[in-house]
Scaffold this motif. Sequence first.
Motif, PDB file in Angstrom:
ATOM      1  N   ARG A  11    -103.426  58.520  12.222  1.00  0.00           N
ATOM      2  CA  ARG A  11    -103.376  57.155  11.669  1.00  0.00           C
ATOM      3  C   ARG A  11    -104.426  56.988  10.568  1.00  0.00           C
ATOM      4  N   SER A  12    -105.305  55.980  10.704  1.00  0.00           N
ATOM      5  CA  SER A  12    -106.253  55.759   9.608  1.00  0.00           C
ATOM      6  C   SER A  12    -107.438  56.728   9.657  1.00  0.00           C
ATOM      7  N   ARG A  29    -114.443  45.835  12.450  1.00  0.00           N
ATOM      8  CA  ARG A  29    -113.617  44.648  12.245  1.00  0.00           C
ATOM      9  C   ARG A  29    -112.155  44.969  12.546  1.00  0.00           C
ATOM     10  N   ASN A  30    -111.302  43.965  12.505  1.00  0.00           N
ATOM     11  CA  ASN A  30    -109.869  44.191  12.753  1.00  0.00           C
ATOM     12  C   ASN A  30    -109.329  45.224  11.776  1.00  0.00           C
ATOM     13  N   GLY A  31    -108.537  46.141  12.285  1.00  0.00           N
ATOM     14  CA  GLY A  31    -107.870  47.107  11.413  1.00  0.00           C
ATOM     15  C   GLY A  31    -108.746  48.239  10.922  1.00  0.00           C
ATOM     16  N   THR A  32    -109.956  48.405  11.470  1.00  0.00           N
ATOM     17  CA  THR A  32    -110.803  49.495  10.976  1.00  0.00           C
ATOM     18  C   THR A  32    -110.513  50.817  11.682  1.00  0.00           C
ATOM     19  N   GLY A  33    -109.799  50.758  12.814  1.00  0.00           N
ATOM     20  CA  GLY A  33    -109.432  52.025  13.461  1.00  0.00           C
ATOM     21  C   GLY A  33    -109.952  52.186  14.877  1.00  0.00           C
ATOM     22  N   LYS A  34    -110.380  51.099  15.514  1.00  0.00           N
ATOM     23  CA  LYS A  34    -110.911  51.216  16.875  1.00  0.00           C
ATOM     24  C   LYS A  34    -109.840  51.685  17.855  1.00  0.00           C
ATOM     25  N   SER A  35    -108.669  51.038  17.781  1.00  0.00           N
ATOM     26  CA  SER A  35    -107.615  51.445  18.716  1.00  0.00           C
ATOM     27  C   SER A  35    -107.151  52.865  18.408  1.00  0.00           C
ATOM     28  N   SER A  36    -107.142  53.231  17.135  1.00  0.00           N
ATOM     29  CA  SER A  36    -106.745  54.601  16.781  1.00  0.00           C
ATOM     30  C   SER A  36    -107.734  55.600  17.381  1.00  0.00           C
ATOM     31  N   SER A  64     -95.145  59.412  12.103  1.00  0.00           N
ATOM     32  CA  SER A  64     -95.651  58.046  11.989  1.00  0.00           C
ATOM     33  C   SER A  64     -97.126  57.955  12.350  1.00  0.00           C
ATOM     34  N   LEU A  66     -99.328  60.310  11.648  1.00  0.00           N
ATOM     35  CA  LEU A  66    -100.130  61.040  10.660  1.00  0.00           C
ATOM     36  C   LEU A  66    -100.774  60.101   9.655  1.00  0.00           C
ATOM     37  N   TRP A  67    -101.924  60.467   9.198  1.00  0.00           N
ATOM     38  CA  TRP A  67    -102.617  59.762   8.118  1.00  0.00           C
ATOM     39  C   TRP A  67    -101.652  59.576   6.960  1.00  0.00           C
ATOM     40  N   ALA A  68    -101.467  58.313   6.519  1.00  0.00           N
ATOM     41  CA  ALA A  68    -100.457  58.022   5.506  1.00  0.00           C
ATOM     42  C   ALA A  68    -101.011  58.045   4.080  1.00  0.00           C
ATOM     43  N   HIS A 343    -114.639  44.711  20.056  1.00  0.00           N
ATOM     44  CA  HIS A 343    -114.932  43.981  18.828  1.00  0.00           C
ATOM     45  C   HIS A 343    -115.665  42.686  19.144  1.00  0.00           C
ATOM     46  N   LYS A 363    -113.387  50.486   6.982  1.00  0.00           N
ATOM     47  CA  LYS A 363    -112.206  51.053   6.340  1.00  0.00           C
ATOM     48  C   LYS A 363    -112.405  51.053   4.832  1.00  0.00           C
TER      49      LYS A 363
HETATM   50  N1  LIG Z   1    -100.197  56.573   9.735  1.00  0.00           N
HETATM   51  C1  LIG Z   1    -101.177  55.810   9.280  1.00  0.00           C
HETATM   52  N2  LIG Z   1    -101.926  56.184   8.208  1.00  0.00           N
HETATM   53  C2  LIG Z   1    -102.910  55.429   7.735  1.00  0.00           C
HETATM   54  N3  LIG Z   1    -103.270  54.249   8.262  1.00  0.00           N
HETATM   55  C3  LIG Z   1    -102.589  53.822   9.341  1.00  0.00           C
HETATM   56  C4  LIG Z   1    -101.521  54.567   9.909  1.00  0.00           C
HETATM   57  N4  LIG Z   1    -101.039  53.888  10.979  1.00  0.00           N
HETATM   58  C5  LIG Z   1    -101.781  52.773  11.084  1.00  0.00           C
HETATM   59  N5  LIG Z   1    -102.716  52.710  10.102  1.00  0.00           N
HETATM   60  C6  LIG Z   1    -103.715  51.672   9.858  1.00  0.00           C
HETATM   61  O1  LIG Z   1    -104.843  51.980  10.638  1.00  0.00           O
HETATM   62  C7  LIG Z   1    -105.609  50.817  10.782  1.00  0.00           C
HETATM   63  C8  LIG Z   1    -106.361  50.880  12.062  1.00  0.00           C
HETATM   64  O2  LIG Z   1    -105.600  50.391  13.120  1.00  0.00           O
HETATM   65  P1  LIG Z   1    -106.228  50.112  14.559  1.00  0.00           P
HETATM   66  O3  LIG Z   1    -105.142  49.538  15.372  1.00  0.00           O
HETATM   67  O4  LIG Z   1    -106.891  51.331  15.060  1.00  0.00           O
HETATM   68  O5  LIG Z   1    -107.337  49.005  14.211  1.00  0.00           O
HETATM   69  P2  LIG Z   1    -108.334  48.251  15.159  1.00  0.00           P
HETATM   70  O6  LIG Z   1    -109.715  48.549  14.671  1.00  0.00           O
HETATM   71  O7  LIG Z   1    -108.037  48.575  16.577  1.00  0.00           O
HETATM   72  O8  LIG Z   1    -108.000  46.744  14.836  1.00  0.00           O
HETATM   73  P3  LIG Z   1    -107.923  45.460  15.800  1.00  0.00           P
HETATM   74  O9  LIG Z   1    -109.327  45.006  15.977  1.00  0.00           O
HETATM   75  O10 LIG Z   1    -107.131  44.512  14.979  1.00  0.00           O
HETATM   76  O11 LIG Z   1    -107.252  45.855  17.069  1.00  0.00           O
HETATM   77  C9  LIG Z   1    -104.654  49.649  10.598  1.00  0.00           C
HETATM   78  O12 LIG Z   1    -105.072  48.914   9.477  1.00  0.00           O
HETATM   79  C10 LIG Z   1    -103.314  50.297  10.323  1.00  0.00           C
HETATM   80  O13 LIG Z   1    -102.601  49.628   9.337  1.00  0.00           O
END
Ligand SMILES: Nc1ncnc2c1ncn2[C@@H]1O[C@H](COP(=O)(O)OP(=O)(O)OP(=O)(O)O)[C@@H](O)[C@H]1O
Length: 383
Positions: A11-12, A29-36, A64, A66-68, A343, A363
């Motif tokens: 992912r990210s 923060r939201n979307g920085t990659g914690k869940s990933s 899906s 893989l790093w996009a 978070h 991010k």
């Molecule tokens: N294949 C991919 N390649 C690159 N980026 C991706 C891919 N799939 C998802 N992402 C991005 O990775 C980012 C991190 O997602 P993640 O769910 O880990 O965030 P998070 O830190 O857990 O956010 P939250 O606090 O909102 O739960 C998201 O912005 C998402 O759009």
Amino acid sequence: MLHTLAISGYRSIRDLVLPLDRLTLVTGRNGTGKSSFYRALRLLAEVAQGRVIASLAAEGGLTSTLWAGPEKFSRALKQGEAPVEGLRRKDSVSLKLGFASEDYGYAIDLGMPKPPAGAFMLDPEIKAEAVWAGDVLSRRNVFASRAGPSVTALDPRGYREVITATMPPFESMMMHAADPKGLPELLHLRERMRSWRFYDHFRTDAEAPARRTRVGTRTPMLSADGGDLPAALQTIREIGDPDGLNAAIEDAFPGASLEVRSDNGRFELLMGQHGLLRALGPAELSDGTLRYLLLVAALLTPRPPELIVLNEPETSLHPDLLAPLARLIARAAKECQLVVVTHDDALKQALLAEDALHHELVKELGETLVPGAEELSWTWPSR
Ligand SMILES: Nc1ncnc2c1ncn2[C@@H]1O[C@H](COP(=O)(O)OP(=O)(O)OP(=O)(O)O)[C@@H](O)[C@H]1O
Ligand SMILES: [Mg+2]
């Protein structure tokens, strides 16, 4: 203890090699990659359960996850002088996960099948794996390695021999080559990875497994869905640390008492609360109270695994419960290694006060980075 975690192409997370400590805190923060980050670690554990490919498929397949973004960022692109554009991939598609611990390290590299792949064209393949002794994989310390279908291992005399040339692409050598007579080290490492526990958003709705009564069996480790909560708490009372359990309840709910009632062997959780005439049953506990009890049962396990990973444990807890939760986490970190992804700022501050190693994810150009993290060397197994 695991001291290094490496993730590439998930992912990210394009490329991260991070140090881990007894207690590691991951925020962002939201979307920085914690869940990933959390899911990558869980995928690694799933290798030892033989489930990594099924889990990848459940996430939409390797393509899906893989790093996009582009394989590399040029300097002009980083400075915003060039657009992000796709070049043709030079390297092959690859998702890599690995860790190094005080004794052994392990890494896996997953990719896509070579065409023509037939009907299973989206079924990822294990391209390479390695188990080594020490911090960083090298030719000298590799214990067992796999490239495609071929697995090579050190024999007792110290010679490398091919132990199989027909390892199926969908099976890890940790599942197949971990034979107690041949490679006890692999078996040992696999059992350790199997002990890792992941707790992510316990259900607390009316139908939640933790609210049901069921037959109590001795439960040294709470299950991931918390359905065996009363049994896990009773097990802590009988073979674990009953005083620690009482202290954790008192810390969070002063004056409350916990009772596990056995009705012909079926267990029900009851909680007496200050000011009430009768104890409350599992259906009557608030979501936050139930979730806290689940975390208590998970963290005070009488059989601490090598690693416990908590994803956003603060969910639905009142801010007043975060300091007791941080104390509970710090206490558990004395018995086993812990990674906490959160978070919540209050939980973060409380865990920092407990001396947690902190990674703040950010991010940049779509990529998860950890500025300021100690730089560690790392080598992936070659295909
Ligand atoms: N294949 C991919 N390649 C690159 N980026 C991706 C891919 N799939 C998802 N992402 C991005 O990775 C980012 C991190 O997602 P993640 O769910 O880990 O965030 P998070 O830190 O857990 O956010 P939250 O606090 O909102 O739960 C998201 O912005 C998402 O759009
Ligand atoms: Mg998340």
